[in-house]
Design a protein around this motif. Structure first.
Motif, PDB file in Angstrom:
ATOM      1  N   ASP A  54     -14.364  48.148 153.666  1.00 26.01           N
ATOM      2  CA  ASP A  54     -15.461  47.665 152.823  1.00 26.01           C
ATOM      3  C   ASP A  54     -16.314  48.833 152.338  1.00 26.01           C
ATOM      4  OD1 ASP A  54     -14.956  44.813 153.307  1.00 26.01           O
ATOM      5  OD2 ASP A  54     -15.598  45.266 155.359  1.00 26.01           O
ATOM      6  N   VAL A  55     -16.502  49.822 153.224  1.00 26.10           N
ATOM      7  CA  VAL A  55     -17.359  50.968 152.929  1.00 26.10           C
ATOM      8  C   VAL A  55     -16.674  52.248 153.393  1.00 26.10           C
ATOM      9  CG1 VAL A  55     -19.582  52.094 153.411  1.00 26.10           C
ATOM     10  CG2 VAL A  55     -19.474  49.599 153.170  1.00 26.10           C
ATOM     11  N   VAL A  56     -16.800  53.299 152.586  1.00 24.27           N
ATOM     12  CA  VAL A  56     -16.349  54.631 153.000  1.00 24.27           C
ATOM     13  C   VAL A  56     -17.591  55.487 153.182  1.00 24.27           C
ATOM     14  CG1 VAL A  56     -15.052  56.702 152.387  1.00 24.27           C
ATOM     15  CG2 VAL A  56     -14.152  54.442 151.792  1.00 24.27           C
ATOM     16  N   LEU A  57     -17.757  56.030 154.384  1.00 18.26           N
ATOM     17  CA  LEU A  57     -18.870  56.926 154.679  1.00 18.26           C
ATOM     18  C   LEU A  57     -18.400  58.333 154.341  1.00 18.26           C
ATOM     19  CD1 LEU A  57     -21.726  56.572 155.837  1.00 18.26           C
ATOM     20  CD2 LEU A  57     -20.802  57.147 158.085  1.00 18.26           C
ATOM     21  N   MET A  58     -18.985  58.930 153.308  1.00 14.78           N
ATOM     22  CA  MET A  58     -18.413  60.127 152.689  1.00 14.78           C
ATOM     23  C   MET A  58     -19.315  61.357 152.773  1.00 14.78           C
ATOM     24  SD  MET A  58     -15.892  61.390 150.885  1.00 14.78           S
ATOM     25  CE  MET A  58     -15.046  59.864 150.449  1.00 14.78           C
ATOM     26  N   ASP A  59     -18.770  62.446 153.314  1.00 18.53           N
ATOM     27  CA  ASP A  59     -19.459  63.730 153.248  1.00 18.53           C
ATOM     28  C   ASP A  59     -19.147  64.352 151.890  1.00 18.53           C
ATOM     29  OD1 ASP A  59     -20.946  65.911 153.950  1.00 18.53           O
ATOM     30  OD2 ASP A  59     -19.426  66.811 155.241  1.00 18.53           O
ATOM     31  N   LEU A  60     -20.009  65.234 151.407  1.00 17.91           N
ATOM     32  CA  LEU A  60     -19.772  65.840 150.095  1.00 17.91           C
ATOM     33  C   LEU A  60     -18.880  67.068 150.162  1.00 17.91           C
ATOM     34  CD1 LEU A  60     -23.197  65.641 148.216  1.00 17.91           C
ATOM     35  CD2 LEU A  60     -21.212  64.151 148.018  1.00 17.91           C
ATOM     36  N   GLN A  61     -19.103  67.917 151.155  1.00 17.02           N
ATOM     37  CA  GLN A  61     -18.316  69.140 151.293  1.00 17.02           C
ATOM     38  C   GLN A  61     -17.188  68.894 152.282  1.00 17.02           C
ATOM     39  OE1 GLN A  61     -18.946  71.642 149.289  1.00 17.02           O
ATOM     40  NE2 GLN A  61     -20.782  70.660 148.477  1.00 17.02           N
ATOM     41  N   HIS A  84     -17.016  50.370 148.561  1.00 14.43           N
ATOM     42  CA  HIS A  84     -18.304  50.981 148.263  1.00 14.43           C
ATOM     43  C   HIS A  84     -18.358  52.310 149.008  1.00 14.43           C
ATOM     44  CE1 HIS A  84     -19.809  47.412 146.289  1.00 14.43           C
ATOM     45  NE2 HIS A  84     -19.417  46.681 147.321  1.00 14.43           N
ATOM     46  N   VAL A  85     -18.917  53.320 148.369  1.00  6.71           N
ATOM     47  CA  VAL A  85     -19.001  54.643 148.989  1.00  6.71           C
ATOM     48  C   VAL A  85     -20.458  54.950 149.318  1.00  6.71           C
ATOM     49  CG1 VAL A  85     -18.632  57.114 148.699  1.00  6.71           C
ATOM     50  CG2 VAL A  85     -16.948  55.486 147.808  1.00  6.71           C
ATOM     51  N   LEU A  86     -20.689  55.277 150.578  1.00  7.64           N
ATOM     52  CA  LEU A  86     -22.019  55.660 151.042  1.00  7.64           C
ATOM     53  C   LEU A  86     -21.960  57.131 151.436  1.00  7.64           C
ATOM     54  CD1 LEU A  86     -24.918  54.871 151.847  1.00  7.64           C
ATOM     55  CD2 LEU A  86     -24.013  54.177 154.082  1.00  7.64           C
ATOM     56  N   VAL A  87     -22.631  57.972 150.671  1.00  2.96           N
ATOM     57  CA  VAL A  87     -22.631  59.404 150.957  1.00  2.96           C
ATOM     58  C   VAL A  87     -23.521  59.677 152.166  1.00  2.96           C
ATOM     59  CG1 VAL A  87     -23.356  61.673 150.105  1.00  2.96           C
ATOM     60  CG2 VAL A  87     -22.145  60.092 148.584  1.00  2.96           C
ATOM     61  N   LEU A  88     -23.013  60.485 153.093  1.00  2.91           N
ATOM     62  CA  LEU A  88     -23.787  60.917 154.257  1.00  2.91           C
ATOM     63  C   LEU A  88     -23.620  62.425 154.348  1.00  2.91           C
ATOM     64  CD1 LEU A  88     -25.499  60.107 156.739  1.00  2.91           C
ATOM     65  CD2 LEU A  88     -23.362  60.030 158.046  1.00  2.91           C
ATOM     66  N   THR A  89     -24.678  63.160 154.049  1.00  3.98           N
ATOM     67  CA  THR A  89     -24.553  64.604 153.903  1.00  3.98           C
ATOM     68  C   THR A  89     -25.838  65.317 154.288  1.00  3.98           C
ATOM     69  OG1 THR A  89     -23.967  66.344 152.301  1.00  3.98           O
ATOM     70  CG2 THR A  89     -25.302  64.517 151.502  1.00  3.98           C
TER      71      THR A  89
END
Length: 212
Positions: A54-61, A84-89
């Motif tokens: 449902d959600v991808v917890l995504m780092d940027l680098q 849905h993509v949730l950026v965590l950075t």
């Protein structure tokens, strides 16, 4: 929680220790189920296609390979299930925030957030609602209140030379244009930035992150 059960999440971070910590944290979260983990953008794309989270917890680098922004773009615009993509950075520059949101990210969180705020953001993202860390929300609002002026490529080139402290003649030589052309561009830059001096133009450019 989704209508059919807990929010299924895929964690993508290239740091093994960070990823392990997130997995342990999410295992204790109510209404959240870890579907998988990835260390690269390519792995995230493959697992998302296979697991349909449902959600991808995504780092940027993400080290080698495609970065988090490009991975987000492919996840949210590609064929098949679109999580849905949730950026965590740790990155909170205007450029990073803008690139992630334009790529299709539903939310943007900083890694300094408390666990309960992360859990709430995951549930919000699963429902398609935007979730932003307070510092990120402040930057977004500031950008809306003071939108960046639209500078041409040549104007940006000249602005960059100004920031280096070059005079009109030196700028003309560096860019292979005439001094008259430099002066014309400078007048346009001043108008767009709302200033009337070289120092003012450089100061505003730095404040609004217009310099490369």
């Amino acid at each position: 929680m989704t209508a059919s059960g807990p929010v299924r999440i895929l964690v993508c971070d290239d740091h093994v220790v960070v990823r392990a910590g997130l997995l342990a944290l999410l295992d204790s979260a109510p209404g959240i189920e870890v579907a998988g983990e990835a260390g690269t953008g390519e792995e995230a794309l493959a697992l998302a296609a296979k697991l349909a989270p449902d959600v991808v917890l995504m780092d940027l680098q993400l080290g080698e390979g495609i970065d988090g922004v490009e991975t987000t773009r492919r996840l949210t615009r590609g064929p098949g299930p679109r999580p849905h993509v949730l950026v965590l950075t740790t990155y909170d520059t205007d450029a990073d925030i803008t690139r992630a949101i334009e790529a299709g990210a539903t939310g943007y969180l900083l890694k300094a957030e408390r666990p309960e705020e992360l859990f709430a953001a995951i549930h919000a993202a699963a429902q398609g609602r935007t979730a932003l860390s307070p510092p990120v929300a402040s930057r977004v609002m500031a950008g809306l209140r003071n939108p960046r002026p639209s500078l041409t490529g040549r104007e940006r080139d000249i602005l960059a030379q100004l920031a280096r402290g070059l005079g009109n003649r030196e700028i003309a030589r560096a860019l292979f244009i005439s001094e008259a052309t430099v002066k014309t561009h400078l007048r346009r830059i001043y108008d767009k930035l709302g200033v009337d001096t070289r120092a003012g133009a450089v100061a505003v450019a730095k404040e609004r992150r217009l310099l490369p």
